[in-house]
Write an enzyme that holds these catalytic residues in place. Structure first.
Site, PDB file in Angstrom:
ATOM      1  CG  HIS A  38      -5.812   4.074   1.923  1.00  0.00           C
ATOM      2  ND1 HIS A  38      -6.588   2.992   1.573  1.00  0.00           N
ATOM      3  CD2 HIS A  38      -4.709   3.558   2.520  1.00  0.00           C
ATOM      4  CE1 HIS A  38      -5.982   1.874   1.925  1.00  0.00           C
ATOM      5  NE2 HIS A  38      -4.846   2.187   2.512  1.00  0.00           N
ATOM      6  CD  GLN A  62       3.255  -4.903   4.533  1.00  0.00           C
ATOM      7  OE1 GLN A  62       4.029  -4.037   4.144  1.00  0.00           O
ATOM      8  NE2 GLN A  62       2.135  -4.607   5.161  1.00  0.00           N
TER       9      GLN A  62
HETATM   10  O1  PAF Z   1      -0.335   0.052   6.348  1.00  0.00           O
HETATM   11  C1  PAF Z   1      -0.041  -0.377   5.219  1.00  0.00           C
HETATM   12  O2  PAF Z   1      -0.802  -0.279   4.252  1.00  0.00           O
HETATM   13  C2  PAF Z   1       1.313  -1.035   4.997  1.00  0.00           C
HETATM   14  O3  PAF Z   1       1.669  -1.823   6.078  1.00  0.00           O
HETATM   15  C3  PAF Z   1       2.432  -0.023   4.654  1.00  0.00           C
HETATM   16  C4  PAF Z   1       2.685   0.926   5.824  1.00  0.00           C
HETATM   17  C5  PAF Z   1       2.049   0.769   3.421  1.00  0.00           C
HETATM   18  C6  PAF Z   1       3.737  -0.765   4.372  1.00  0.00           C
HETATM   19  O4  PAF Z   1       3.622  -1.633   3.290  1.00  0.00           O
END
Ligand code: PAF
Length: 282
Positions: A38, A62
């Site tokens: 990140h 998700q």
């Molecule tokens: O890649 C991720 O961390 C997640 O899938 C995202 C793009 C933040 C969506 O919740």
């Protein structure tokens, strides 16, 4: 770095930023538990944009019913420090009701044809949840660029198609995979691994390197490349392969012959932890 909790605050920040001449707004969507991967996205956004927002939201839609939503690592204070030291101007961290005001009866975004391939085939509904939350974030922040890691290569393909289909004005920027010094792709889910499993997990990057070196030697046949990767996994029977796939990166459809830009993707379970890794062949 300011912390924003509501969509209205994010929208106001973005509109104020937009009124600055020459502004380029960058968004780094995350689910928190921020790590070096990140940090590289925040840095890339800082270099390429005049205004940078990081979003931090563990998106319930998700995750499948038996997945790790409840125990997904959460580390708000450390995440704030990492985002701030990477140069984020704002951190958007809304409560669930802010992004899903109507709960499960929400409007959803589906990306047919792509959303059910690779990880989407193993995790039904996963990409529907990802596309939905990213659409909400893009509509609220209206960024010029949104930054994602190549580790989630299928996710990037789904999001590029979504942005094209919805005619959104955001460029999806995909940044290289960040690896630990031994090759393991950095992931928030690595935190679930015991030391023994951490060592077993290196099988994924070993398989990736094997495929890359065969391609460098001239092998192009998907069947041979996948068989070679499968052999690497055979040495570590504790790991359960979810998929080994050679696909076109934009359609996620299988290819018979590797070409520049072909995606080789791996997903495997180490214990109950599902890990992914990939390479874009050149
Ligand atoms: O890649 C991720 O961390 C997640 O899938 C995202 C793009 C933040 C969506 O919740």
């Amino acid at each position: 770095m300011k912390i924003l909790r509501t969509v209205d605050e994010l929208r106001r920040w973005s509109r104020a930023a937009r009124s600055t001449p020459g502004s380029i707004i960058g968004l780094v969507p995350t689910m928190g538990a921020l790590h070096a991967g990140h940090a590289s996205l925040v840095r890339a956004a800082r270099v390429a944009c005049t205004h940078v927002a990081v979003s931090l939201f563990v998106n319930p839609t998700q995750f499948g019913p038996h997945e790790d939503y409840a125990r997904y690592p959460r580390s708000f204070d450390a995440d704030c420090s990492l985002a701030a030291s990477g140069g984020a101007d704002v951190l958007f961290a809304p409560p669930v009701e802010e992004l899903y005001p109507n709960g499960p009866a929400s409007t959803f975004v589906e990306v047919p044809g792509l959303g059910d391939r690779l990880d989407g085939a193993s995790r039904p509904g996963h990409f529907r949840g990802v596309a939905t939350v990213v659409a909400k974030l893009l509509l609220a922040a209206e960024p010029d660029r949104a930054f994602f890691g190549q580790k989630d290569a299928a996710q990037s393909a789904v999001l590029r198609r979504m942005v094209a289909d919805l005619r959104l004005a955001t460029e999806i920027v995909v940044c290289p995979i960040v690896r630990d010094s031994d090759g393991l792709a950095i992931s928030s889910r690595n935190a679930y691994l015991s030391p023994v499993q951490r060592a077993q997990a290196l099988t994924l990057s070993r398989a990736i390197r094997r495929v890359e070196s065969l391609v460098a030697e001239g092998e192009r046949r998907a069947e041979a490349l996948i068989a070679a990767a499968r052999e690497i996994f055979a040495a570590e029977p504790q790991i359960r392969i979810d998929f080994l796939a050679l696909v076109d990166w934009s359609t996620l459809l299988p290819v018979e012959t590797a070409a520049p830009g072909t995606l080789f993707a791996v997903a495997a379970f180490v214990g109950s932890t599902r890990l992914i890794d990939n390479t874009i062949l050149n």
